[in-house]
Design a protein around this motif. Structure first.
Motif, mmCIF file in Angstrom:
data_model
loop_
_atom_site.group_PDB
_atom_site.id
_atom_site.type_symbol
_atom_site.label_atom_id
_atom_site.label_comp_id
_atom_site.label_asym_id
_atom_site.label_seq_id
_atom_site.Cartn_x
_atom_site.Cartn_y
_atom_site.Cartn_z
ATOM 1 N N TRP A 116 0.837 -1.193 0.000
ATOM 2 C CA TRP A 116 0.000 0.000 0.000
ATOM 3 C C TRP A 116 0.877 1.251 0.000
ATOM 4 C CZ3 TRP A 116 -4.317 0.916 4.252
ATOM 5 C CH2 TRP A 116 -5.197 1.888 3.782
ATOM 6 N N GLY A 117 1.985 1.161 0.719
ATOM 7 C CA GLY A 117 2.865 2.315 0.844
ATOM 8 C C GLY A 117 3.525 2.712 -0.466
ATOM 9 N N LYS A 118 3.902 1.690 -1.250
ATOM 10 C CA LYS A 118 4.607 1.989 -2.500
ATOM 11 C C LYS A 118 3.790 2.905 -3.429
ATOM 12 C CE LYS A 118 7.795 1.964 -5.511
ATOM 13 N NZ LYS A 118 8.932 2.852 -5.281
ATOM 14 N N PRO A 119 2.557 2.541 -3.786
ATOM 15 C CA PRO A 119 1.827 3.433 -4.694
ATOM 16 C C PRO A 119 1.360 4.741 -4.037
ATOM 17 C CG PRO A 119 0.439 1.572 -4.077
ATOM 18 C CD PRO A 119 1.802 1.293 -3.534
ATOM 19 N N MET A 120 1.078 4.741 -2.739
ATOM 20 C CA MET A 120 0.500 5.941 -2.121
ATOM 21 C C MET A 120 1.554 6.875 -1.553
ATOM 22 S SD MET A 120 -2.676 6.055 -2.617
ATOM 23 C CE MET A 120 -2.356 5.364 -4.213
ATOM 24 N N TRP A 121 2.402 6.357 -0.675
ATOM 25 C CA TRP A 121 3.420 7.206 -0.067
ATOM 26 C C TRP A 121 4.590 7.441 -1.016
ATOM 27 C CZ3 TRP A 121 3.942 3.852 4.981
ATOM 28 C CH2 TRP A 121 2.800 4.047 5.770
ATOM 29 N N GLY A 122 4.868 6.405 -1.835
ATOM 30 C CA GLY A 122 6.030 6.490 -2.713
ATOM 31 C C GLY A 122 7.196 5.662 -2.218
ATOM 32 N N THR A 123 6.983 4.815 -1.195
ATOM 33 C CA THR A 123 8.079 3.983 -0.721
ATOM 34 C C THR A 123 7.538 2.674 -0.167
ATOM 35 O OG1 THR A 123 10.019 3.902 0.732
ATOM 36 C CG2 THR A 123 8.093 4.989 1.609
ATOM 37 N N TRP A 124 8.332 1.593 -0.329
ATOM 38 C CA TRP A 124 7.933 0.287 0.221
ATOM 39 C C TRP A 124 8.069 0.280 1.732
ATOM 40 C CZ3 TRP A 124 5.841 -2.997 -3.204
ATOM 41 C CH2 TRP A 124 6.260 -2.946 -4.545
ATOM 42 N N LEU C 93 7.177 12.016 -8.643
ATOM 43 C CA LEU C 93 6.428 12.222 -7.406
ATOM 44 C C LEU C 93 5.441 11.079 -7.190
ATOM 45 C CD1 LEU C 93 5.691 15.989 -7.955
ATOM 46 C CD2 LEU C 93 7.107 15.043 -6.140
ATOM 47 N N PRO C 94 5.130 10.750 -5.936
ATOM 48 C CA PRO C 94 4.119 9.713 -5.686
ATOM 49 C C PRO C 94 2.736 10.155 -6.183
ATOM 50 C CG PRO C 94 4.792 10.770 -3.640
ATOM 51 C CD PRO C 94 5.710 11.273 -4.701
ATOM 52 N N GLY C 100 -1.851 21.139 -1.580
ATOM 53 C CA GLY C 100 -2.731 20.988 -0.429
ATOM 54 C C GLY C 100 -2.530 19.661 0.292
ATOM 55 N N GLN C 101 -1.761 18.756 -0.337
ATOM 56 C CA GLN C 101 -1.538 17.432 0.249
ATOM 57 C C GLN C 101 -0.380 17.469 1.240
ATOM 58 O OE1 GLN C 101 -3.315 14.630 -0.708
ATOM 59 N NE2 GLN C 101 -2.232 13.470 0.859
ATOM 60 N N GLY C 102 -0.436 16.607 2.244
ATOM 61 C CA GLY C 102 0.688 16.471 3.167
ATOM 62 C C GLY C 102 1.807 15.690 2.517
ATOM 63 N N ILE C 103 3.035 16.173 2.618
ATOM 64 C CA ILE C 103 4.173 15.435 2.060
ATOM 65 C C ILE C 103 5.335 15.444 3.059
ATOM 66 C CG2 ILE C 103 3.606 15.920 -0.358
ATOM 67 C CD1 ILE C 103 6.675 17.515 0.844
ATOM 68 N N ILE C 104 6.252 14.533 2.824
ATOM 69 C CA ILE C 104 7.465 14.483 3.620
ATOM 70 C C ILE C 104 8.642 14.382 2.647
ATOM 71 C CG2 ILE C 104 8.813 13.052 5.195
ATOM 72 C CD1 ILE C 104 6.093 12.334 6.505
ATOM 73 N N ALA C 117 15.669 18.222 -1.917
ATOM 74 C CA ALA C 117 15.175 16.906 -1.513
ATOM 75 C C ALA C 117 15.712 15.811 -2.406
ATOM 76 C CB ALA C 117 13.652 16.898 -1.536
ATOM 77 N N GLU C 118 16.009 14.658 -1.773
ATOM 78 C CA GLU C 118 16.405 13.471 -2.532
ATOM 79 C C GLU C 118 15.219 12.551 -2.726
ATOM 80 O OE1 GLU C 118 19.486 11.508 -0.467
ATOM 81 O OE2 GLU C 118 20.980 13.037 -0.932
ATOM 82 N N GLU C 119 14.233 12.707 -1.846
ATOM 83 C CA GLU C 119 13.091 11.811 -1.873
ATOM 84 C C GLU C 119 11.866 12.591 -1.391
ATOM 85 O OE1 GLU C 119 12.392 7.382 -0.124
ATOM 86 O OE2 GLU C 119 12.792 8.920 1.359
ATOM 87 N N VAL C 120 10.755 12.412 -2.073
ATOM 88 C CA VAL C 120 9.516 13.048 -1.633
ATOM 89 C C VAL C 120 8.456 11.971 -1.462
ATOM 90 C CG1 VAL C 120 7.655 14.622 -2.260
ATOM 91 C CG2 VAL C 120 10.019 15.266 -2.717
ATOM 92 N N LEU C 121 7.895 11.873 -0.253
ATOM 93 C CA LEU C 121 6.832 10.907 0.021
ATOM 94 C C LEU C 121 5.540 11.656 0.320
ATOM 95 C CD1 LEU C 121 8.699 8.482 2.450
ATOM 96 C CD2 LEU C 121 8.488 8.308 -0.026
ATOM 97 N N ALA C 122 4.428 11.043 -0.053
ATOM 98 C CA ALA C 122 3.132 11.660 0.250
ATOM 99 C C ALA C 122 2.583 11.057 1.528
ATOM 100 C CB ALA C 122 2.170 11.402 -0.903
#
Lengths: 250, 60, 144
Positions: A116-124, C93-94, C100-104, C117-122
């Protein structure tokens, strides 16, 4: 008085063995019905999420598995305390029989979370407090299983794993509150928060159905393992002897 | 039907998650069944011969 | 309960209490490492580390996203409603990334105070609802 009498009766290994044997077919049937309902609800009737689209449907295996990973641990810890204080055999059996299925659900929570994390957050995977503490839980289950198998004498083994299970119980509130106490990538609680759950009712019902199905599966697996464990421990007793004779006469 | 399988592009993740879940539960159920059968066989043997009560119920 | 059982109960209570205290102390001392990300306010207050990579978390400011035409480089601003910080990122990007979205984002501050940034996570929230409900909720909020 009646209740304690009843409890004493059911807590005898022979009665427990027979009781589980009678329950199992019904539980298995109920499990498949609830599972079918939950799957149909989760994969077909539940609407897609406004942000995550269909990807959110992983919730229907991820969240019940994660709940079970915590719940089973609590069942184990309570039985560990009972086993240590009152030396009740059935509790010893429940502790060790829960460990395997608990480890399975913890593993599933981690794997489905990753998917779930991979497609949504962007990381496994990421080392935030929620994910890390859940991984610690998996290792706890593994150490309990390994410790049990390290002893020849299963009553001594039960004592050892009961103590270990009680030491590890501190991890349960840490997992649950990790998303509150620390900044994490994982979001906060949806269903178990005190005000009303922040999930649409059409999405919530399949989730509860799947959670019920997973609970039933735990009960089924626990009973099967417990029956097997009881037979092994009581192999020389009269009732097991009778049981064997009956089955060989059939 | 195809739409159901692709799941808006997330088919891989969703079906893997569900697949792994049921695989793990199925393996667990299978292991339980095999262990139960093994124990019953050992017990039947033990109660028939009635000798050497040790080792007969070793787990492995 | 006989005294033997009481003793065992007491031993268990002490064991769990002892482990809890030990865990509490351990977590206290690791508290900083357990902070997964810093907010823009933390960074402005100088709380973020300067010598190694760290994460910044917040909402992507509305209308702040600028994409480069010829590369995957982009810039946007992250806000915690009090402070904002500029973020520069090159890559994909994810799916959940939107204004408006939360990201890290994980990276380092450069000399100009821009976060590279080297990595952007939602990060998503704990609310789940169908799109129609989300739309009507938005309309309702606007009307108020």
């Amino acid at each position: 008085m009646m209740i304690t009498h009843y409890l004493h009766k059911i807590a005898s290994p022979a009665a427990f063995y027979l009781f589980c044997g009678r329950c199992l077919p019904w539980l298995i049937a109920l499990f498949f019905i609830v599972l079918a309902l939950g799957l149909y609800g989760g994969l077909v009737t539940a609407p897609a999420d406004y942000q995550q689209g269909d990807a959110f449907r992983i919730i229907y295996v991820h969240v019940p598995a994660a709940w079970m990973s915590l719940f089973i641990y609590l069942v184990m810890a309570i039985n560990a305390a009972v086993a240590l204080i009152w030396r009740i055999k059935i509790s010893e059996v429940i502790v060790v029989s829960s460990a395997y299925i608990g480890a399975s659900f913890t593993f599933l929570a981690l794997v489905t979370g990753s998917l779930w994390g991979k497609p949504m957050w962007g990381t496994w995977w990421t080392w935030d407090a929620r994910l890390t503490s859940e991984l610690v839980l998996l290792f706890l289950y593994f150490s309990i299983i390994a410790l049990y198998n390290a002893y020849e004498d299963k009553r001594v083994a039960s004592k050892a794993i009961s103590i270990l299970a009680l030491v590890g119980v501190i991890n349960i509130p840490i997992i649950h509150y990790s998303v509150v106490w620390w900044n994490t990538l994982h979001q906060g609680a949806t269903v178990t928060k005190l005000d009303k759950p922040s999930i649409h009712i059409d999405m919530l019902i399949p989730l509860l159905e799947m959670a019920f199905a997973f609970n039933l599966y735990y009960l089924i697996s626990l009973m099967q393992r417990a029956r097997n464990e009881i037979l092994k421990r009581e192999f020389n007793s009269l009732w097991v002897k009778k049981l064997c004779q009956e089955s060989s006469n059939e | 039907m195809n739409e159901f399988l692709t799941m808006g592009g997330y088919g891989f993740y969703i079906w893997t998650a569900y697949g792994v879940s049921f695989l793990v539960l199925a393996v667990d159920a299978l292991v339980n069944r095999l262990q139960q059968r093994k124990t019953l066989q050992n017990l039947a043997q033990f109660h028939q011969t009635q000798h050497n009560p040790t080792n007969i119920l070793d787990e492995h | 309960m006989n005294t033997k059982r009481k003793k065992r109960l007491l031993a268990i209570v002490l064991l769990v209490a002892g482990v809890s205290i030990a865990a509490y102390l351990a977590l206290q001392s690791f508290n900083e490492n357990l902070m997964y990300f810093y907010s823009p306010s933390d960074i402005k207050a100088g709380k973020a580390p300067t010598n190694h990579l760290f994460r910044v978390g917040g909402l992507v400011e509305k209308n702040s996203l600028i994409r480069q035409e010829d590369s995957l480089m982009l810039e946007f601003r992250v806000t915690d409603q009090a402070e904002t910080i500029g973020v520069q990122y090159t890559g994909i990007l994810p799916d959940l990334f939107r204004e408006g979205q939360g990201i890290i984002a994980r990276g380092k501050l450069n000399k100009n105070g821009l976060f590279v940034a080297e990595e952007v996570l939602a990060k998503h929230d704990e609310n789940y609802m169908p799109p129609e409900v989300a739309d009507s909720l938005k309309m309702h909020n606007k009307a108020q």
